[in-house]
Write a protein that holds these residues in place. Sequence first.
Motif, PDB file in Angstrom:
ATOM      1  N   ARG A  90       4.913  27.433  83.204  1.00 22.93           N
ATOM      2  CA  ARG A  90       3.938  26.724  82.385  1.00 22.93           C
ATOM      3  C   ARG A  90       2.524  26.892  82.926  1.00 22.93           C
ATOM      4  N   LEU A  91       2.379  26.773  84.245  1.00 21.56           N
ATOM      5  CA  LEU A  91       1.048  26.909  84.840  1.00 21.56           C
ATOM      6  C   LEU A  91       0.508  28.325  84.673  1.00 21.56           C
ATOM      7  N   ARG A  94      -0.911  28.916  81.375  1.00 14.92           N
ATOM      8  CA  ARG A  94      -2.236  28.323  81.166  1.00 14.92           C
ATOM      9  C   ARG A  94      -3.267  28.879  82.137  1.00 14.92           C
ATOM     10  N   ARG A  96      -3.322  28.847  85.366  1.00 10.68           N
ATOM     11  CA  ARG A  96      -3.624  28.042  86.545  1.00 10.68           C
ATOM     12  C   ARG A  96      -2.876  28.518  87.783  1.00 10.68           C
TER      13      ARG A  96
ATOM     14  N   PRO B  23      -9.343  25.180  87.043  1.00  9.64           N
ATOM     15  CA  PRO B  23      -8.797  26.445  86.535  1.00  9.64           C
ATOM     16  C   PRO B  23      -9.735  27.621  86.784  1.00  9.64           C
ATOM     17  N   LEU B  48      -2.721  19.132  91.558  1.00 12.19           N
ATOM     18  CA  LEU B  48      -2.464  18.894  90.143  1.00 12.19           C
ATOM     19  C   LEU B  48      -2.229  17.416  89.859  1.00 12.19           C
ATOM     20  N   ASN B  49      -2.454  17.048  88.591  1.00 16.78           N
ATOM     21  CA  ASN B  49      -1.906  15.799  88.090  1.00 16.78           C
ATOM     22  C   ASN B  49      -0.435  16.033  87.762  1.00 16.78           C
ATOM     23  N   THR B  51       1.005  15.107  85.218  1.00 14.93           N
ATOM     24  CA  THR B  51       1.084  15.509  83.811  1.00 14.93           C
ATOM     25  C   THR B  51       0.876  17.010  83.637  1.00 14.93           C
ATOM     26  N   ASP B  52       0.139  17.657  84.572  1.00 18.41           N
ATOM     27  CA  ASP B  52      -0.068  19.103  84.473  1.00 18.41           C
ATOM     28  C   ASP B  52       1.237  19.877  84.609  1.00 18.41           C
ATOM     29  N   GLY B  54       3.816  19.476  83.066  1.00 17.13           N
ATOM     30  CA  GLY B  54       4.404  19.710  81.752  1.00 17.13           C
ATOM     31  C   GLY B  54       5.850  19.287  81.660  1.00 17.13           C
ATOM     32  N   GLU B  62      -0.895  12.161  91.310  1.00 18.18           N
ATOM     33  CA  GLU B  62      -1.251  13.559  91.568  1.00 18.18           C
ATOM     34  C   GLU B  62      -0.348  14.110  92.663  1.00 18.18           C
TER      35      GLU B  62
END
Lengths: 135, 134
Positions: A90-91, A94, A96, B23, B48-49, B51-52, B54, B62
């Motif tokens: 996923r990262l 995107r 990242r 990013p 990261l959070n 939530t990042d 996914g 975090e």
Amino acid sequence: WVLDLQEASVADKLSFGKMAETRGTWTPHQGNNHVRLPRALAGSCRLWSLTLPVAELGLGYASEEKVIFRYCAGSCPQEARTQHSLVLARLRGRGRAHGRPCCQPTSYADVTFLDDQHHWQQLPQLSAAACGCGG
Amino acid sequence: SPDKQAAALPRRERNRQAAAASPENSRGKGRRGQRGKNRGCVLTAIHLNVTDLGLGYETKEELIFRYCSGSCESAETMYDKILKNLSRSRRLTSDKVGQACCRPVAFDDDLSFLDDNLVYHILRKHSAKRCGCI
């Protein structure tokens, strides 16, 4: 025993069985020296098969035999084997995290052939036996 | 809490993580690394959070996420040597031929966190600890 020297069929390319040693008559392979993956099959990470003269392995053996070399090639769609690989895919999607999934052997097979001095040579873990997408 | 997590890191590490969290900086960092010497298989960390990730959790927590990236050209099994020979001699024309993979060989400890509904969750094998060419 003589190594199976027939050119790999499409069915063989899709198989994940170990390399078979069968009796057979040795015949020189006459054909296209370049191997291009069929477009329709080039998509996903899978096991491919290539019949090669021993000399082309580039390992310095003197032999007129041919062997079947199996290798892994293809794309790696998102494969969620662990939370880590799921998150990483996923990262990456995107932008990242860098890198990409890696198509590689998950197991190997030995290759055996007769050299010019009539000695059997066994090369351990030379050929891929199965493939997977690593994270 | 963000403050607590930030406090746990040394100042230098904190600054590095802050830079990595963006990013733009992350991409730039990757490019800078690749411009110089060929990077080996290395552990990379980003802030990261949750939530990042996914994974569907609703929380303001975090974490530091570590992953493996880089090339494995120096790692040579017999199989890798032959692939290299075949590619050099153009016997194989596909650039998708697989070689040794840079991937985690060990993972960080489990991570527990509280979501917005005051429910605890545990993440296992979510972050890399060591990398290898396998």
